[in-house]
Design a protein around this motif. Structure first.
Motif, mmCIF file in Angstrom:
data_model
loop_
_atom_site.group_PDB
_atom_site.id
_atom_site.type_symbol
_atom_site.label_atom_id
_atom_site.label_comp_id
_atom_site.label_asym_id
_atom_site.label_seq_id
_atom_site.Cartn_x
_atom_site.Cartn_y
_atom_site.Cartn_z
ATOM 1 N N ILE A 233 20.627 25.492 -2.770
ATOM 2 C CA ILE A 233 21.404 24.570 -2.621
ATOM 3 C C ILE A 233 22.826 25.064 -3.540
ATOM 4 C CG2 ILE A 233 21.766 22.267 -3.316
ATOM 5 C CD1 ILE A 233 18.677 21.793 -3.030
ATOM 6 N N ALA A 234 22.631 25.405 -4.623
ATOM 7 C CA ALA A 234 23.940 25.814 -5.225
ATOM 8 C C ALA A 234 24.736 26.973 -4.475
ATOM 9 C CB ALA A 234 23.744 26.468 -6.584
ATOM 10 N N CYS A 235 24.179 27.915 -3.978
ATOM 11 C CA CYS A 235 24.882 28.805 -3.175
ATOM 12 C C CYS A 235 25.450 28.158 -1.900
ATOM 13 C CB CYS A 235 24.061 30.103 -2.795
ATOM 14 S SG CYS A 235 23.524 31.270 -3.988
ATOM 15 N N MET A 236 24.637 27.450 -1.215
ATOM 16 C CA MET A 236 25.105 26.828 -0.080
ATOM 17 C C MET A 236 26.397 25.945 -0.414
ATOM 18 S SD MET A 236 21.504 25.710 2.203
ATOM 19 C CE MET A 236 22.712 24.921 3.230
ATOM 20 N N LEU A 237 26.407 25.110 -1.381
ATOM 21 C CA LEU A 237 27.142 24.061 -1.734
ATOM 22 C C LEU A 237 28.506 24.833 -2.007
ATOM 23 C CD1 LEU A 237 25.509 21.276 -3.551
ATOM 24 C CD2 LEU A 237 26.347 21.311 -1.206
ATOM 25 N N VAL A 238 28.447 26.190 -2.688
ATOM 26 C CA VAL A 238 29.487 26.969 -3.099
ATOM 27 C C VAL A 238 30.033 27.572 -1.907
ATOM 28 C CG1 VAL A 238 30.440 28.813 -4.191
ATOM 29 C CG2 VAL A 238 28.798 27.362 -5.363
ATOM 30 N N GLY A 239 29.058 28.122 -1.185
ATOM 31 C CA GLY A 239 29.785 28.580 0.351
ATOM 32 C C GLY A 239 30.526 27.787 1.107
ATOM 33 N N LEU A 240 29.939 26.477 1.196
ATOM 34 C CA LEU A 240 30.722 25.407 1.890
ATOM 35 C C LEU A 240 32.233 24.990 1.367
ATOM 36 C CD1 LEU A 240 27.733 23.027 2.739
ATOM 37 C CD2 LEU A 240 29.150 24.358 4.396
ATOM 38 N N ALA A 241 32.090 24.871 0.118
ATOM 39 C CA ALA A 241 33.187 24.571 -0.639
ATOM 40 C C ALA A 241 34.307 25.863 -0.456
ATOM 41 C CB ALA A 241 33.165 24.516 -2.219
ATOM 42 N N VAL A 242 33.928 26.864 -0.513
ATOM 43 C CA VAL A 242 34.997 27.927 -0.061
ATOM 44 C C VAL A 242 35.393 28.137 1.301
ATOM 45 C CG1 VAL A 242 35.144 30.622 -0.064
ATOM 46 C CG2 VAL A 242 33.857 29.570 -1.978
ATOM 47 N N VAL A 243 34.586 27.644 1.933
ATOM 48 C CA VAL A 243 35.058 27.761 3.617
ATOM 49 C C VAL A 243 36.091 26.298 3.873
ATOM 50 C CG1 VAL A 243 34.182 26.975 5.865
ATOM 51 C CG2 VAL A 243 33.113 28.713 4.653
ATOM 52 N N ALA A 244 35.801 25.453 3.196
ATOM 53 C CA ALA A 244 36.471 24.263 3.434
ATOM 54 C C ALA A 244 37.555 23.878 2.641
ATOM 55 C CB ALA A 244 35.411 22.591 3.439
ATOM 56 N N ILE A 245 37.794 24.316 1.316
ATOM 57 C CA ILE A 245 38.835 24.116 0.448
ATOM 58 C C ILE A 245 39.603 25.146 0.180
ATOM 59 C CG2 ILE A 245 39.259 23.393 -2.033
ATOM 60 C CD1 ILE A 245 36.658 22.216 -2.297
ATOM 61 N N PRO A 246 41.010 25.154 0.394
ATOM 62 C CA PRO A 246 42.080 26.011 0.499
ATOM 63 C C PRO A 246 42.080 26.572 -1.076
ATOM 64 C CG PRO A 246 43.136 24.190 0.783
ATOM 65 C CD PRO A 246 41.816 23.895 0.925
ATOM 66 N N PHE A 247 41.654 27.273 -1.674
ATOM 67 C CA PHE A 247 41.585 27.902 -3.064
ATOM 68 C C PHE A 247 42.686 28.874 -2.867
ATOM 69 C CE2 PHE A 247 37.205 26.290 -3.205
ATOM 70 C CZ PHE A 247 37.390 25.377 -4.138
ATOM 71 N N SER A 248 43.330 29.109 -4.019
ATOM 72 C CA SER A 248 43.859 30.428 -4.489
ATOM 73 C C SER A 248 42.933 31.510 -4.928
ATOM 74 C CB SER A 248 45.176 29.812 -5.418
ATOM 75 O OG SER A 248 44.594 29.810 -6.670
ATOM 76 N N LEU B 78 34.874 34.175 5.332
ATOM 77 C CA LEU B 78 33.745 35.178 5.362
ATOM 78 C C LEU B 78 32.886 35.119 4.101
ATOM 79 C CD1 LEU B 78 35.434 38.087 7.010
ATOM 80 C CD2 LEU B 78 33.569 36.622 8.264
ATOM 81 N N ALA B 79 33.573 34.901 3.074
ATOM 82 C CA ALA B 79 32.984 35.066 1.569
ATOM 83 C C ALA B 79 32.076 33.707 1.606
ATOM 84 C CB ALA B 79 34.024 35.106 0.522
ATOM 85 N N GLY B 80 32.733 32.688 2.058
ATOM 86 C CA GLY B 80 32.078 31.326 2.223
ATOM 87 C C GLY B 80 30.652 31.398 2.876
ATOM 88 N N MET B 81 30.965 32.206 4.036
ATOM 89 C CA MET B 81 29.620 31.822 4.944
ATOM 90 C C MET B 81 28.552 32.898 4.411
ATOM 91 S SD MET B 81 31.798 32.566 8.619
ATOM 92 C CE MET B 81 30.277 33.184 9.282
ATOM 93 N N LEU B 82 28.999 34.033 3.792
ATOM 94 C CA LEU B 82 28.026 35.038 3.275
ATOM 95 C C LEU B 82 27.234 34.384 2.054
ATOM 96 C CD1 LEU B 82 29.861 38.275 3.217
ATOM 97 C CD2 LEU B 82 27.657 37.536 4.499
ATOM 98 N N THR B 83 28.192 33.702 1.258
ATOM 99 C CA THR B 83 27.266 32.988 0.184
ATOM 100 C C THR B 83 26.437 31.769 0.582
ATOM 101 O OG1 THR B 83 29.478 33.224 -1.124
ATOM 102 C CG2 THR B 83 27.951 31.594 -2.006
#
Length: 313
Positions: A268-283, A116-121
């Motif tokens: 572009i930065a917001c979209m790439l960060v959002g995509l990274a948050v959605v796709a990558i399993p961060f702690s 959800l955080a990634g989508m909003l970003t």
């Protein structure tokens, strides 16, 4: 992942990123509907050797209409109507955000707090980019590109609901779907037989475009990508797809001279960060560190761009 497989994943991302610039070149010789039909005529040739996946024809057609026909017809029309190739490479990747949203609505696959955080970003980035409409990009071109991502996302949800199937075989057979509707649209908009005339007068680079898109960006890239997904977890492979819009934007700037102003760069930065948050399993700690570092990088880039191009969108 083994180093060789990491190299393969990066290669696929590069192939997909370059495809946006190749599409722009192809559209100088063909109309959007013509380029769509030619791309998938080339990709569909592999159906001669690969057996049809053991699923219903209706499923193959549905995937072909959404993942391929809708996505690329809308994408190519968007580029033809003023959407820069590099920006298209980024906006199309909102499909990952739409996929999470549609999966939650259609099949009850609820997103996590991280998603959800990634989508909003990511959608914040879309809003930032859309605020620059009226400069070098048109509202219609941007809307069609966004619709292209929506079509791809719908197809992703359809694929998710299918029984286990060989993805390469599915993609090849789904490639048989786009040529007919694309040719029908071409006959209406361009005139009967216009594609034959376009082929006879197209330069070598124009002819090479649908070959690259069909052989490399469709069949080869999907074959390698599918094999990696079968060998490793989705979480290990999927993040490499984030390299594609980066490559697309860089190649567009290098080959086509596309320029990104501060506001678009922020989007572009917001979209790439959002995509990274959605796709990558961060702690939790990794997410916080990522956002802090990206914020610092963005502020530095924005300050330099503001000095160099104070009037750019």
């Amino acid at each position: 992942m083994k180093p060789f497989h990491i190299l393969l994943a990066v290669l696929v991302a590069v192939i997909w990123g370059v495809a946006f610039v190749v599409s722009k070149i192809g559209l100088e010789s063909f109309t959007p509907s013509q380029l769509t039909s030619l791309r998938f005529m080339v990709a569909g040739i592999a159906a001669v050797w690969l057996p049809r996946p053991r699923i219903r024809w209706s499923s193959i057609i549905a995937v072909g209409l959404t993942v391929f026909t809708g996505q690329f017809l809308l994408q190519f029309f968007g580029i033809a109507l003023g959407m820069p190739a590099g920006l298209t490479a980024v906006v199309v990747q909102t499909q990952a955000l739409f996929t999470v949203l549609f999966a939650a609505l259609a099949i009850g696959d609820r997103p996590s707090a991280q998603q959800l955080a990634g989508m909003l970003t990511g959608f914040a980035g879309v809003i930032l980019i859309s605020s620059t409409v009226g400069g070098s990009i048109t509202f219609l071109g941007f809307s069609l590109t966004l619709a292209s991502a929506v079509s791809w996302a719908i197809g992703n949800v359809l694929v998710k609901q299918l029984p286990k199937v060989d993805m390469l075989h599915l993609m090849v057979w789904a490639s048989l779907v786009p040529p007919l509707p694309a040719l029908a649209i071409s006959s209406i908009l361009d005139g009967p037989g216009a594609i034959i005339h376009a082929l006879t007068v197209a330069p070598l680079m124009g002819i090479a475009a649908p070959i690259y898109l069909g052989v490399f960006a469709s069949v080869l890239a999907y074959a390698v990508w599918g094999s990696l997904l079968q060998r490793y977890s989705t979480g290990a492979v999927a993040p490499f797809a984030l390299l594609a819009p980066c490559v697309g934007a860089a190649m567009s700037a290098l080959v086509l001279g596309e320029h990104f102003g501060p506001l678009r760069l922020a989007g572009i930065a917001c979209m790439l960060v959002g995509l990274a948050v959605v796709a990558i399993p961060f702690s939790a700690i990794e997410r916080q560190t990522l956002f802090v570092r990206l914020d610092v990088i963005y502020r530095r880039i924005k300050a330099r761009l503001d000095e160099a191009h104070p009037d750019s969108p």
